[in-house]
Scaffold this motif. Structure first.
Motif, short mmCIF file in Angstrom:
data_model
loop_
_atom_site.label_atom_id
_atom_site.label_comp_id
_atom_site.label_asym_id
_atom_site.label_seq_id
_atom_site.Cartn_x
_atom_site.Cartn_y
_atom_site.Cartn_z
N LEU A 54 55.37 -91.29 -95.48
CA LEU A 54 56.91 -91.55 -95.04
C LEU A 54 57.13 -92.99 -94.66
O LEU A 54 58.34 -93.42 -95.20
CB LEU A 54 57.17 -90.80 -93.64
CG LEU A 54 56.80 -89.22 -93.93
CD1 LEU A 54 57.05 -88.40 -92.52
CD2 LEU A 54 58.05 -88.62 -94.64
N ARG A 55 56.51 -93.90 -93.97
CA ARG A 55 56.68 -95.01 -93.67
C ARG A 55 56.44 -95.80 -94.97
O ARG A 55 57.32 -96.72 -95.18
CB ARG A 55 55.42 -95.40 -92.54
CG ARG A 55 55.49 -94.99 -91.51
CD ARG A 55 54.42 -95.62 -90.36
NE ARG A 55 54.52 -96.89 -90.44
CZ ARG A 55 53.80 -98.03 -90.27
NH1 ARG A 55 52.54 -97.55 -90.23
NH2 ARG A 55 53.94 -99.45 -90.19
N CYS A 56 55.58 -95.76 -95.89
CA CYS A 56 55.69 -96.36 -97.06
C CYS A 56 56.91 -96.21 -98.09
O CYS A 56 57.62 -97.31 -98.37
CB CYS A 56 54.40 -96.19 -97.97
SG CYS A 56 53.99 -97.15 -99.06
N TYR A 57 57.48 -94.96 -98.02
CA TYR A 57 58.76 -94.88 -98.91
C TYR A 57 59.87 -95.51 -97.99
O TYR A 57 60.75 -96.06 -98.80
CB TYR A 57 58.98 -93.27 -99.20
CG TYR A 57 58.10 -92.96 -100.25
CD1 TYR A 57 58.26 -93.32 -101.33
CD2 TYR A 57 57.38 -91.69 -99.82
CE1 TYR A 57 57.30 -92.77 -102.41
CE2 TYR A 57 56.48 -91.14 -101.09
CZ TYR A 57 56.71 -91.62 -102.43
OH TYR A 57 55.99 -91.12 -103.13
N VAL A 58 59.83 -95.42 -96.81
CA VAL A 58 60.88 -96.08 -96.22
C VAL A 58 60.95 -97.70 -96.27
O VAL A 58 61.99 -98.41 -96.70
CB VAL A 58 60.93 -95.98 -94.54
CG1 VAL A 58 61.65 -96.73 -93.66
CG2 VAL A 58 61.00 -94.34 -94.38
N LEU A 59 59.80 -98.36 -96.15
CA LEU A 59 59.76 -99.56 -96.19
C LEU A 59 59.96 -100.14 -97.97
O LEU A 59 60.59 -101.24 -97.95
CB LEU A 59 58.36 -100.26 -95.73
CG LEU A 59 57.92 -100.18 -94.26
CD1 LEU A 59 56.72 -100.93 -93.75
CD2 LEU A 59 59.43 -100.80 -93.67
N LEU A 60 59.47 -99.18 -98.68
CA LEU A 60 59.91 -99.63 -100.14
C LEU A 60 61.31 -99.59 -100.52
O LEU A 60 61.77 -100.37 -101.18
CB LEU A 60 58.93 -98.70 -100.80
CG LEU A 60 57.46 -99.06 -101.13
CD1 LEU A 60 56.72 -98.22 -101.81
CD2 LEU A 60 56.96 -100.58 -101.26
N ALA A 61 62.16 -98.50 -99.76
CA ALA A 61 63.31 -98.66 -99.90
C ALA A 61 64.20 -99.48 -99.16
O ALA A 61 65.16 -99.82 -99.99
CB ALA A 61 63.81 -97.23 -99.40
N VAL A 62 63.51 -100.35 -98.47
CA VAL A 62 64.07 -101.50 -97.76
C VAL A 62 63.87 -102.62 -98.64
O VAL A 62 64.82 -103.29 -98.95
CB VAL A 62 63.36 -101.65 -96.38
CG1 VAL A 62 63.89 -103.15 -95.74
CG2 VAL A 62 63.66 -100.77 -95.37
N ALA A 63 62.96 -102.61 -99.21
CA ALA A 63 62.61 -103.51 -100.36
C ALA A 63 63.76 -103.48 -101.39
O ALA A 63 64.02 -104.65 -101.89
CB ALA A 63 61.28 -103.90 -100.66
#
Length: 283
Positions: A54-63
């Motif tokens: 969950l956290r990884c997808y959120v931060l990659l979406a921010v990128a």
């Protein structure tokens, strides 16, 4: 009613070896103690892995399409998340109430009568706990993450030993912070208030929910220098993903060590002050 004061042997040259042997024995007992909770470890691993996705997808979406955010590329963000998930239990921001519970029940008197200072004893136990967590809780997320995401591997040889030192300093610093929060039980009948403040503050300001460099520079730089929170999690992760040049990395770890030494000394001072006022029913 009677006061209780810790009886600690003088730290002389003749007992240095004995002191280290005792410290090692207590750390080993802490390792064995926490290694018995295998089912809890498995449940924790599953939880950390799920939240890692969950956290990884959120931060990659921010990128986003730019492929970078706040100076982190996508691989660095993935490593930040997955190693961070593994470090949660190693550093252990929350969940430790041993000292507060023993103060509340009066069992702390047994700790004060032992020849090892309470801060030293609990620190040794916590280092043993962290050693087990590094094997049982750090490795699984760091192995799962690269199976699904591109991760960043250090390119400078000093990074690995510096990261190990940074994690060790973070464990000691986290222990000192938790000890101080627990020690409020000497003065307060209920420590839930300080515990809640610590849980909320450490989670946000340590870089758990998002990298602190997402904040404006005028905010995250003072936080890094004036508070111990970023040194708990943000610094080890930034060192590992080589977010900064090597001299800056060394400086950040030096700040960590400084905070750890300061708060350990503060914990011993608070413990000494508490012993002067502690009174336990029954003498």
């Amino acid at each position: 009613m009677g006061s209780v004061t810790a009886t600690v042997a003088p730290f002389t040259t003749s007992n240095v070896i004995l002191w280290f042997r005792t410290f090692r024995a207590i750390a080993a007992s802490g390792f064995r103690r926490y290694s018995t909770y295998r089912q809890a470890a498995v449940a924790g691993i599953v939880t950390n892995v799920v939240f890692g996705f969950l956290r990884c997808y959120v931060l990659l979406a921010v990128a986003g399409g730019a492929g970078a955010a706040a100076g982190y590329d996508r691989r660095q963000l993935a490593t930040f998340v997955w190693v961070g998930q593994g470090l949660l239990t190693v550093i252990l921001l929350w969940g430790w109430t041993d000292l507060a519970d023993r103060i509340r029940t009066g069992d702390i008197t047994g700790d004060l009568l032992r020849p090892v200072h309470p801060v030293t004893s609990y620190l040794a136990t916590d280092l043993g706990r962290a050693g087990y967590a590094a094997l049982a809780r750090l490795l699984p997320p760091t192995l799962v993450g690269p199976l699904f995401f591109d991760v960043y591997l250090p390119t400078r040889w000093p990074t690995v030993p510096l990261a190990v030192g940074s994690v060790t300093a973070a464990v000691v610093l986290s222990f000192a912070c938790r000890y101080l929060v627990n020690a409020t039980a000497y003065w307060l009948a209920d420590v839930r208030g300080p515990m809640i403040l610590w849980t909320v503050g450490s989670g946000v300001l340590a870089g758990l929910y998002f990298p602190l460099r997402f904040l404006p520079e005028w905010l995250h730089v003072p936080l890094w220098i004036a508070t111990p929170f970023p040194s708990l999690l943000q610094t080890p992760l930034d060192v590992l993903v080589e977010r900064d040049p090597l001299p800056v990395q060394v400086g950040l770890v030096a700040v960590q060590v400084g905070w750890a030494a300061l708060l350990l000394a503060t914990a011993r001072l608070v413990q000494r002050r508490a012993e002067r006022r502690l009174a336990v029913q029954g003498g």
